[in-house]
Design a protein around this motif. Structure first.
Motif, mmCIF file in Angstrom:
data_model
loop_
_atom_site.group_PDB
_atom_site.id
_atom_site.type_symbol
_atom_site.label_atom_id
_atom_site.label_comp_id
_atom_site.label_asym_id
_atom_site.label_seq_id
_atom_site.Cartn_x
_atom_site.Cartn_y
_atom_site.Cartn_z
ATOM 1 N N SER A 71 0.821 -1.220 0.000
ATOM 2 C CA SER A 71 0.000 0.000 0.000
ATOM 3 C C SER A 71 0.852 1.266 0.000
ATOM 4 O O SER A 71 0.308 2.370 -0.077
ATOM 5 N N LEU A 72 2.156 1.129 0.054
ATOM 6 C CA LEU A 72 3.059 2.277 0.072
ATOM 7 C C LEU A 72 3.531 2.595 -1.338
ATOM 8 O O LEU A 72 4.061 1.730 -2.039
ATOM 9 N N VAL A 73 3.345 3.856 -1.741
ATOM 10 C CA VAL A 73 3.681 4.299 -3.098
ATOM 11 C C VAL A 73 4.759 5.373 -3.014
ATOM 12 O O VAL A 73 4.607 6.346 -2.263
ATOM 13 N N PRO A 74 5.861 5.235 -3.772
ATOM 14 C CA PRO A 74 6.878 6.288 -3.774
ATOM 15 C C PRO A 74 6.393 7.503 -4.546
ATOM 16 O O PRO A 74 5.867 7.379 -5.653
ATOM 17 N N VAL A 75 6.529 8.684 -3.958
ATOM 18 C CA VAL A 75 6.049 9.912 -4.588
ATOM 19 C C VAL A 75 7.158 10.955 -4.605
ATOM 20 O O VAL A 75 8.108 10.901 -3.812
ATOM 21 N N GLU A 76 7.035 11.904 -5.533
ATOM 22 C CA GLU A 76 8.041 12.961 -5.650
ATOM 23 C C GLU A 76 8.095 13.807 -4.377
ATOM 24 O O GLU A 76 9.153 14.213 -3.917
ATOM 25 N N PHE A 77 6.918 14.091 -3.813
ATOM 26 C CA PHE A 77 6.855 14.923 -2.617
ATOM 27 C C PHE A 77 5.527 14.706 -1.920
ATOM 28 O O PHE A 77 4.581 14.138 -2.489
ATOM 29 N N LEU A 78 5.456 15.165 -0.660
ATOM 30 C CA LEU A 78 4.245 15.097 0.158
ATOM 31 C C LEU A 78 4.038 16.446 0.825
ATOM 32 O O LEU A 78 5.003 17.137 1.139
#
Length: 302
Positions: free
Chosen positions: A151-158
């Motif tokens: 369920s964990l997705v790598p993203v550019e930023f949060l």
């Protein structure tokens, strides 16, 4: 102070930034401090009544203030340093509008624990963004070439609000940019985290409603929508975005996306403001400030 179930047995601290909170926000802050067993650190950027600060302190919160508005970047750094001094391993960052339960904090702790030993190691884990009624949720672009972990997705930023920051990673990545003051602080720090060999992850299994701005500006013709913000915030966003193009850790793909998107956002904002010449002049001045590297508190800050 109660401890949490983090892998190294050190606690998670809760950091909350406030600025001119209204009565409902103060009541929610009181309730959160009363319900939370973790160490709570409140940074007052202005407007928290002295009696409310005393009330929070009496119930175990640490209330910090510089006596003036130092911006979100400076406030977050003060919270992070206080959390480190308290022996925390991680700090959960929230703004005064965030409705985030202790169980959700635990969910992010568990998510961060699942990423231990991964490559790259995690710097921050945050919830899936949802839109509060009448608002626009932020969009977190997927980080390319990094696989998801369940369920964990790598993203550019949060967005910083709702983000659980690993403080050991924070110490290596460096502080949030206080000279950005209010907008783009989270974006720049996350790009810097990736450049330092750390990852930023979104836990899709838990969500946080976002209440940025006062409604939404939409254009079907341009195919975009954006939060309706005060002029000084839109100007700060433009200034910091343009300045960030010179930073080597900001990816070229993001610069190209912004170069296409920012003019449309500025046009939409100007149209929503009634095409007033003074608004256009301030937006143009903000772009010029970004090109010249003139940062700090934005013009027109209340």
């Amino acid at each position: 102070m109660p401890t949490s179930s983090t892998p190294d047995s050190r606690p998670v601290a809760i950091g909350i930034t406030v600025f001119r909170p209204d009565a409902a926000q103060v009541a929610a802050l009181r309730a959160r401090v009363a319900a939370e067993t973790r160490r709570t650190i409140v940074f007052d950027n202005g407007g928290l009544p002295a009696e409310e600060a005393a009330h929070l302190t009496a119930r175990g919160a640490l209330v910090l203030s510089a006596g003036r508005n130092i911006g979100i970047g400076g406030a977050l750094d003060a919270i992070a340093q206080a959390a480190i001094a308290a022996g925390a391993a991680q700090v959960l960052l929230l703004d005064q509008d965030a409705a985030f339960s202790p169980d959700q904090v635990s969910a992010l702790e568990a998510a961060l624990a699942r990423l231990r030993g991964s490559s790259p190691p995690p710097a921050v884990v945050g919830p899936r963004p949802d839109a509060a009624p009448g608002r626009k949720a932020p969009d977190y672009p997927r980080r390319p070439k990094i696989p998801a972990a369940g369920s964990l997705v790598p993203v550019e930023f949060l967005a910083t609000s709702g983000s659980l920051v690993d403080l050991a990673a924070y110490a290596r990545i460096g502080p949030f940019r206080s000279d950005f003051f209010i907008d783009g602080v989270d974006l720049e720090w996350c790009f810097r985290a990736w450049a330092h060999g750390y990852g930023c992850w979104m836990e899709t299994g838990t969500a946080l409603p976002h209440r940025v701005g006062a409604g939404v500006i939409r254009s079907n013709l341009l195919g975009i929508e954006m939060p309706r913000q005060p002029l000084f915030r839109m100007a700060a966003y433009l200034r910091n975005s343009v300045y960030a193009w010179r930073l080597p850790h900001v990816p070229r793909r993001w610069r190209l996306r912004q170069a296409a998107y920012l003019p449309l956002q500025a046009l939409l904002f100007w149209a929503d403001a009634g095409y007033r010449p003074g608004v256009l002049a301030q937006l143009a001045g903000a772009v010029l400030d970004g090109l010249r590297g003139r940062l700090g508190p934005p013009r027109g800050l209340p």
